[in-house]
Design an enzyme around this catalytic site. Structure first.
Site, PDB file in Angstrom:
ATOM      1  N   GLY A 326      39.076   8.355  -4.136  1.00 12.03           N
ATOM      2  CA  GLY A 326      37.667   8.055  -4.238  1.00 12.03           C
ATOM      3  C   GLY A 326      36.992   7.285  -3.038  1.00 12.03           C
ATOM      4  O   GLY A 326      37.638   7.427  -1.997  1.00 12.03           O
ATOM      5  N   SER A 327      36.028   6.423  -3.315  1.00 11.22           N
ATOM      6  CA  SER A 327      35.351   5.647  -2.460  1.00 11.22           C
ATOM      7  C   SER A 327      35.927   4.658  -1.768  1.00 11.22           C
ATOM      8  O   SER A 327      35.787   4.039  -0.614  1.00 11.22           O
ATOM      9  CB  SER A 327      34.006   5.225  -2.792  1.00 11.22           C
ATOM     10  OG  SER A 327      33.119   6.207  -3.146  1.00 11.22           O
ATOM     11  N   THR A 328      37.285   4.285  -2.247  1.00 14.91           N
ATOM     12  CA  THR A 328      38.252   3.272  -1.496  1.00 14.91           C
ATOM     13  C   THR A 328      38.750   3.876   0.013  1.00 14.91           C
ATOM     14  O   THR A 328      39.319   3.221   0.560  1.00 14.91           O
ATOM     15  CB  THR A 328      39.228   2.743  -2.352  1.00 14.91           C
ATOM     16  OG1 THR A 328      40.215   3.949  -2.723  1.00 14.91           O
ATOM     17  CG2 THR A 328      38.724   2.335  -3.829  1.00 14.91           C
TER      18      THR A 328
END
Length: 647
Positions: A326-328
């Site tokens: 995801g956004s990591t």
């Protein structure tokens, strides 16, 4: 008729010659016998003595003490403890059923174990001992000893058995041992003879299995005299074996215990790394299980309960679990674009809430959009459109190359079971794997850590540590082997511009410390310990256009298994990074609500080496944190005096 003198003389000469010949033959034969006897009794004495002794002397193996496992402070994680058992020799017992009846009046016998022992007796020679009760208490052994005359054939014995004093806390790391099975033997070309000792224990998973050869040790031997039937009469000599190697791990049992209690029954994983050395200070997968259940053979009911649990307690999610990051993953995309020069930290992208790519609309999580955002703002507020846009400019191969520099898509050399490689996909990878061309939409998905991108919590922690330090930090799990310090690997300076890394670190700081940051509610107040991080939420289902038009269904309104995964990565302190943390909560919903609070608590626990003061938390959280700390103190596991033991 009277013989003449001449005839008598001839007869005497013939008899003398015959007697001489016969006597000579007898003497020669006797000499041959004497020579043969001398050959057998003198020249061949050693060989025949050996043959005779092989008929009456047996060499029997003595199992060595298994190497013990300690944490970095010397706390015992896996040890050997005396195990009392009762054995029965069938021919000495006479009436087996009657002896068992008397024994059961003194000792509680497990029916399943007893039936197994009785079946083994029928298969074995009558003079061989068979275990009828294992892990018997000292009190029960005493009762049997007192009543020995009424229990013919029953013998109390003591041996060593594996024990894990901290139970579930380290189950996924150390694994467990169990009796050698036929399946175990079938996997080995030349099995150690030790493995044929009845109920000998070997590592099944985890460190116990990966370092089995070192932990097992070398067998000893004893010479015993046996009679013609093979029954042991007496012990003639003994040579003790070589104990297995003691291991000291990089893990901290207090931090590990705190994390397991903090996760509770969540389906989640947490990894904590030392940014300087790469030491894995904690590797916690939840829910966990008690490895002691497996040591003597787990019951069908217990095993079924573990395998049918949808939260998968037997899986080590820290290294086996692979998740869309995801956004990591956005730090990877940002650094790839910045490093390639296709964008500068100050350059902005306009986000109206979506972007059109190849006749397909890719949406930002914020439906109304973020407006004009630069790199720092895009990370702080996790704008998706910014990363769709820069990914189109830099391309998937450069994004994947940066991912590998930061530790994603790599299988690290640590002794845990099923360590996964993860995936940093490229055009060539898709062609080779699926025989399909890479699509521009695949790049857009990968830019925000979706699509084909997969990472484990360990890899995400390494990524965070490398961003924090600018060095190729390598994870290390074994600190010492028999007291000898193991080398720290990696640590070379990353081939990434230091100024770009500083810009990304500053953006991660804003995520946690700016009021508009996605993790602001989980910030650390203590200025010296402020953290830099990044939230992530990875979808596990497709959102249709119809659902988007009527409004996306909230995670809490979905069945658990259809909710998004929640992720958070961070390092702290920001100005002098000491620890890197990665948290994944399966189907936890949002990274800011489910994963970030756990990461903040774990980070503070590591920084303060224990429960932090309430002043380190935002004022609004302190009453909740205080109640949580009191609850976790009751739930955490520890072994009094453990720190006194050293590997």
């Amino acid at each position: 008729m009277k013989r003449s003198t001449r005839e008598s003389a001839d007869s005497s000469r013939k008899i003398s010659r015959r007697a001489l010949l016969l006597g000579g033959a007898q003497i020669g034969f006797g000499g041959l016998l004497a020579l043969r006897m001398r050959y057998l009794q003198v020249d061949q004495a050693d060989e025949f003595r050996l043959l005779a002794e092989e008929n009456r002397i047996n060499i029997r193996l003595i199992a060595p003490a298994r190497g013990e496992i300690f944490d970095r402070q010397g706390a015992v994680i896996a040890k050997n403890e005396p195990s009392y058992r009762l054995t029965m020799v069938r021919e000495d017992a006479g009436d087996v059923d009657e002896v068992i009846r008397r024994l059961s009046a003194l000792v509680e016998l497990d029916e399943e174990e007893l039936n197994r022992a009785l079946a083994e007796m029928k298969r074995s020679a009558p003079f061989l001992p068979v275990t009828v009760a294992d892990r018997v208490s000292w009190e029960a052994i005493s009762r049997v000893a007192v009543n020995a005359p009424a229990l013919p054939g029953i013998t109390p014995e003591v041996g060593l058995s594996r024990h894990y004093p901290l139970g579930p806390d380290f189950a996924h790391v150390t694994g467990y041992v169990g009796p050698v099975s036929d399946y175990d033997l079938s996997k080995m070309e030349d099995p150690d003879q030790l493995l044929r000792i009845p109920r000998f224990q070997i590592g099944k998973v985890g460190i116990e299995a990966k370092l089995e050869d070192q932990l097992r040790g070398k067998a000893g031997a004893k010479r015993v005299e046996v009679n013609a039937a093979g029954r042991e009469m007496r012990e003639l000599s003994r040579r003790e074996g070589q104990p297995g190697t003691n291991l000291q791990l990089t893990l901290d049992h207090r931090l590990q215990s705190y994390i397991q209690a903090r996760l509770g029954q969540e389906s989640a994983a947490v990894v904590v790394l030392d940014c300087e050395s790469g030491d894995i200070l904690a590797s916690a997968s939840a829910p966990s299980f008690d490895p002691n259940l497996f040591v003597r053979g787990i019951s069908v009911a217990d095993y079924k309960e573990l395998t049918e649990n949808p939260y998968r307690p037997l899986a080590n999610k820290t290294v086996q679990g692979l998740y869309p990051p995801g956004s990591t993953f956005k730090m990877v995309t940002a650094l790839a674009a910045l490093d390639a020069g296709v964008v500068t930290p100050e350059e902005t992208v306009y986000c109206p809430g979506h972007i059109e790519i190849a006749n397909r609309r890719f949406h930002c999580w914020k439906r109304a959009g973020h407006g004009h955002v630069d790199m720092e703002t895009s990370l702080r507020e996790s704008c998706d459109v910014y990363y769709y846009d820069v990914a189109m400019k830099v391309g998937i191969d450069k994004i994947s190359a940066m991912a590998e520099k930061l530790g994603l898509g790599q299988r690290f050399d640590i002794p845990m079971s099923a360590v996964a490689r993860g995936r940093a996909p490229t055009k060539a990878w898709k062609q080779e794997t699926y025989d399909q061309q890479w699509l521009i939409g695949d790049t857009a998905n990968a830019a925000i850590g979706q699509g084909f991108v997969l990472a484990s919590p360990l890899q995400l922690a390494v990524m965070s540590a490398r961003i924090a330090t600018g060095r190729a930090v390598e994870p290390r799990l074994i600190k010492t082997i028999d007291g000898i310090e193991q080398p720290i690997r990696g640590g070379e300076v990353l081939d990434v511009d230091a100024g770009l890394l500083r810009a990304v670190r500053k953006a991660m700081y804003e995520v946690s410390n700016n009021r508009r940051g996605t993790a602001y509610r989980s910030r650390i107040i203590e200025d010296a310990f402020r953290m830099a991080g990044k939230t992530g939420t990875s979808q596990v289902r497709n959102i249709t256009a119809a659902e988007r038009a009527r409004g996306v269904t909230r995670n809490e309104d979905l069945p658990w298994e259809r909710r998004d995964h929640a992720l958070f990565v961070n390092f702290a302190p920001y100005r002098n990074p000491k620890y890197a943390v990665a948290v994944v909560v399966e189907h936890g919903g949002g990274g800011s609500t489910a994963a970030a609070p756990i990461a903040r608590d774990v980070t503070l626990q590591a920084l303060y080496d224990g429960d932090p003061p309430l002043e380190a938390y935002p004022t609004a959280d302190r009453s909740k944190v205080k109640a949580q700390q009191e609850r976790l103190k009751r739930e955490r596991r520890d072994v009094p005096g453990n720190g006194e033991d050293r590997a």
